[in-house]
Design a protein around this motif. Structure first.
Motif, PDB file in Angstrom:
ATOM      1  N   VAL A 297       1.068  -1.109   0.021  1.00  0.00           N
ATOM      2  CA  VAL A 297      -0.104  -0.127   0.176  1.00  0.00           C
ATOM      3  C   VAL A 297       0.667   1.217  -0.007  1.00  0.00           C
ATOM      4  CG1 VAL A 297      -1.476   1.477   1.421  1.00  0.00           C
ATOM      5  CG2 VAL A 297      -1.951  -1.114   1.097  1.00  0.00           C
ATOM      6  N   ILE A 298       1.896   1.318   0.679  1.00  0.00           N
ATOM      7  CA  ILE A 298       2.762   2.420   0.786  1.00  0.00           C
ATOM      8  C   ILE A 298       3.368   2.657  -0.613  1.00  0.00           C
ATOM      9  CG2 ILE A 298       5.020   3.258   1.658  1.00  0.00           C
ATOM     10  CD1 ILE A 298       4.089   1.868   4.543  1.00  0.00           C
TER      11      ILE A 298
ATOM     12  N   ARG B  51      -2.741  15.812   0.891  1.00  0.00           N
ATOM     13  CA  ARG B  51      -1.879  14.721   0.267  1.00  0.00           C
ATOM     14  C   ARG B  51      -1.431  13.996   1.474  1.00  0.00           C
ATOM     15  NH1 ARG B  51       2.120  16.882  -4.299  1.00  0.00           N
ATOM     16  NH2 ARG B  51       0.427  18.224  -5.341  1.00  0.00           N
ATOM     17  N   SER B  52      -1.122  12.837   1.317  1.00  0.00           N
ATOM     18  CA  SER B  52      -0.358  11.814   2.206  1.00  0.00           C
ATOM     19  C   SER B  52       1.036  11.518   2.025  1.00  0.00           C
ATOM     20  CB  SER B  52      -1.410  10.606   2.427  1.00  0.00           C
ATOM     21  OG  SER B  52      -1.331  10.074   1.382  1.00  0.00           O
ATOM     22  N   THR B  53       1.816  11.364   3.059  1.00  0.00           N
ATOM     23  CA  THR B  53       3.330  10.962   2.704  1.00  0.00           C
ATOM     24  C   THR B  53       3.546   9.769   3.741  1.00  0.00           C
ATOM     25  OG1 THR B  53       4.105  13.112   2.125  1.00  0.00           O
ATOM     26  CG2 THR B  53       5.732  11.498   2.941  1.00  0.00           C
ATOM     27  N   ALA B  54       3.530   8.414   3.118  1.00  0.00           N
ATOM     28  CA  ALA B  54       3.709   7.441   4.025  1.00  0.00           C
ATOM     29  C   ALA B  54       5.290   7.118   4.442  1.00  0.00           C
ATOM     30  CB  ALA B  54       3.200   6.291   3.283  1.00  0.00           C
ATOM     31  N   PHE B  55       5.368   6.844   5.561  1.00  0.00           N
ATOM     32  CA  PHE B  55       6.890   6.405   5.978  1.00  0.00           C
ATOM     33  C   PHE B  55       7.069   4.983   6.154  1.00  0.00           C
ATOM     34  CE2 PHE B  55       6.237  10.663   7.128  1.00  0.00           C
ATOM     35  CZ  PHE B  55       7.444  11.262   6.800  1.00  0.00           C
TER      36      PHE B  55
ATOM     37  N   PRO C  31      11.144  -4.951  21.122  1.00  0.00           N
ATOM     38  CA  PRO C  31      11.054  -4.173  19.651  1.00  0.00           C
ATOM     39  C   PRO C  31       9.859  -3.911  19.046  1.00  0.00           C
ATOM     40  CG  PRO C  31      11.867  -6.897  19.803  1.00  0.00           C
ATOM     41  CD  PRO C  31      11.590  -6.065  21.016  1.00  0.00           C
ATOM     42  N   VAL C  32       9.634  -2.962  18.221  1.00  0.00           N
ATOM     43  CA  VAL C  32       8.566  -2.400  17.573  1.00  0.00           C
ATOM     44  C   VAL C  32       8.694  -2.082  16.232  1.00  0.00           C
ATOM     45  CG1 VAL C  32       6.663  -0.873  18.084  1.00  0.00           C
ATOM     46  CG2 VAL C  32       7.442  -1.992  20.011  1.00  0.00           C
ATOM     47  N   ASN C  33       7.651  -2.383  15.355  1.00  0.00           N
ATOM     48  CA  ASN C  33       7.621  -1.906  14.254  1.00  0.00           C
ATOM     49  C   ASN C  33       6.829  -0.545  14.127  1.00  0.00           C
ATOM     50  OD1 ASN C  33       9.544  -3.398  12.776  1.00  0.00           O
ATOM     51  ND2 ASN C  33       7.696  -4.754  12.012  1.00  0.00           N
ATOM     52  N   VAL C  34       7.167   0.407  13.443  1.00  0.00           N
ATOM     53  CA  VAL C  34       6.250   1.645  13.685  1.00  0.00           C
ATOM     54  C   VAL C  34       6.138   2.211  12.170  1.00  0.00           C
ATOM     55  CG1 VAL C  34       6.132   4.227  14.187  1.00  0.00           C
ATOM     56  CG2 VAL C  34       7.381   2.441  15.701  1.00  0.00           C
ATOM     57  N   ASP C  35       4.945   2.215  11.651  1.00  0.00           N
ATOM     58  CA  ASP C  35       4.660   2.905  10.250  1.00  0.00           C
ATOM     59  C   ASP C  35       3.713   4.053  10.580  1.00  0.00           C
ATOM     60  OD1 ASP C  35       5.530   0.623   8.865  1.00  0.00           O
ATOM     61  OD2 ASP C  35       3.456  -0.499   9.125  1.00  0.00           O
ATOM     62  N   ALA C  36       3.982   5.110   9.689  1.00  0.00           N
ATOM     63  CA  ALA C  36       3.407   6.344   9.870  1.00  0.00           C
ATOM     64  C   ALA C  36       2.902   6.982   8.698  1.00  0.00           C
ATOM     65  CB  ALA C  36       4.404   7.346  10.363  1.00  0.00           C
ATOM     66  N   VAL C  37       1.663   7.654   8.538  1.00  0.00           N
ATOM     67  CA  VAL C  37       1.332   8.489   7.473  1.00  0.00           C
ATOM     68  C   VAL C  37       1.539  10.107   8.015  1.00  0.00           C
ATOM     69  CG1 VAL C  37      -0.332   8.723   5.874  1.00  0.00           C
ATOM     70  CG2 VAL C  37       0.074   6.417   6.681  1.00  0.00           C
ATOM     71  N   LEU C  38       1.779  10.742   7.217  1.00  0.00           N
ATOM     72  CA  LEU C  38       1.640  12.152   7.284  1.00  0.00           C
ATOM     73  C   LEU C  38       0.727  12.746   6.489  1.00  0.00           C
ATOM     74  CD1 LEU C  38       2.920  14.926   8.524  1.00  0.00           C
ATOM     75  CD2 LEU C  38       4.369  15.011   6.916  1.00  0.00           C
ATOM     76  N   PHE C  39      -0.496  13.311   6.939  1.00  0.00           N
ATOM     77  CA  PHE C  39      -1.419  14.019   5.932  1.00  0.00           C
ATOM     78  C   PHE C  39      -1.294  15.582   6.060  1.00  0.00           C
ATOM     79  CE2 PHE C  39      -3.693  10.237   7.308  1.00  0.00           C
ATOM     80  CZ  PHE C  39      -4.011   9.668   6.127  1.00  0.00           C
TER      81      PHE C  39
END
Length: 167
Positions: free
Chosen positions: A20-21, A123-127, A139-147
């Motif tokens: 998706v990203i 707009r969106s920017t995915a990390f 340990p953690v996985n971090v996904d982010a989306v900036l609108f």
């Protein structure tokens, strides 16, 4: 028994989130068509030319055809169509003059020009996933989306260095 691997050494397998990203990154560019706006410019320009050509036909003179061709060229260069979700930043002699649009806008040839056309939509920017450790070493996985969106097109183009390249 095999030796234990570190969490951070694991190979990332392609997940649905990564797909998706990647897809969102490909659709960052504007996918809309400007053919209708360009066709409107051409139609109005041709109407002006044919009006002058009709005057030339009635008067049996070549001068109105030349004047009509020049008037059509000037009209085509100063007429612009700004779409509903866009704003055009107009500079006059290099100084900020106004934010124009949406719709049909006219600019004085050789005096005014459109410095940038700013997309006002959200707009969106995915990390991608980042591997981080919490305070208790989990340990953690971090996904982010900036609108983000632009509220003032004039300030975005005049106060942010290289705004057009950032988009």
């Amino acid at each position: 028994m095999g030796e234990k691997k570190s969490y951070f050494d694991e190979q990332d397998e392609g997940s649905v989130d990564d797909a998706v990203i990647a897809t969102e990154a490909r659709f960052d560019e504007t996918t809309t068509s400007r053919t209708g706006a360009t066709a409107l410019r051409w139609v109005l320009t041709l109407i002006v030319f044919f009006l002058f050509a009709g005057m030339a036909w009635l008067t049996w003179s070549l001068a109105p055809v030349v004047v009509g061709a020049l008037a059509s060229a000037v009209l085509f260069s100063c007429m612009h169509v700004v779409l509903e979700w866009e704003r055009s930043v107009v500079l006059r002699f290099g100084k900020f003059n106004r934010v124009a649009g949406p719709g049909l806008i006219f600019m004085i040839p050789l005096v005014e020009y459109s410095a940038a056309t700013v997309d006002m939509r959200m707009r969106s920017t995915a990390f991608k996933a980042e591997h981080v450790l919490t305070a208790d070493l989990v340990p953690v996985n971090v996904d982010a989306v900036l609108f983000w969106t632009v509220w003032d097109a004039g300030k975005a183009c005049s106060e942010v260095k290289n705004y057009v390249r950032l988009v």
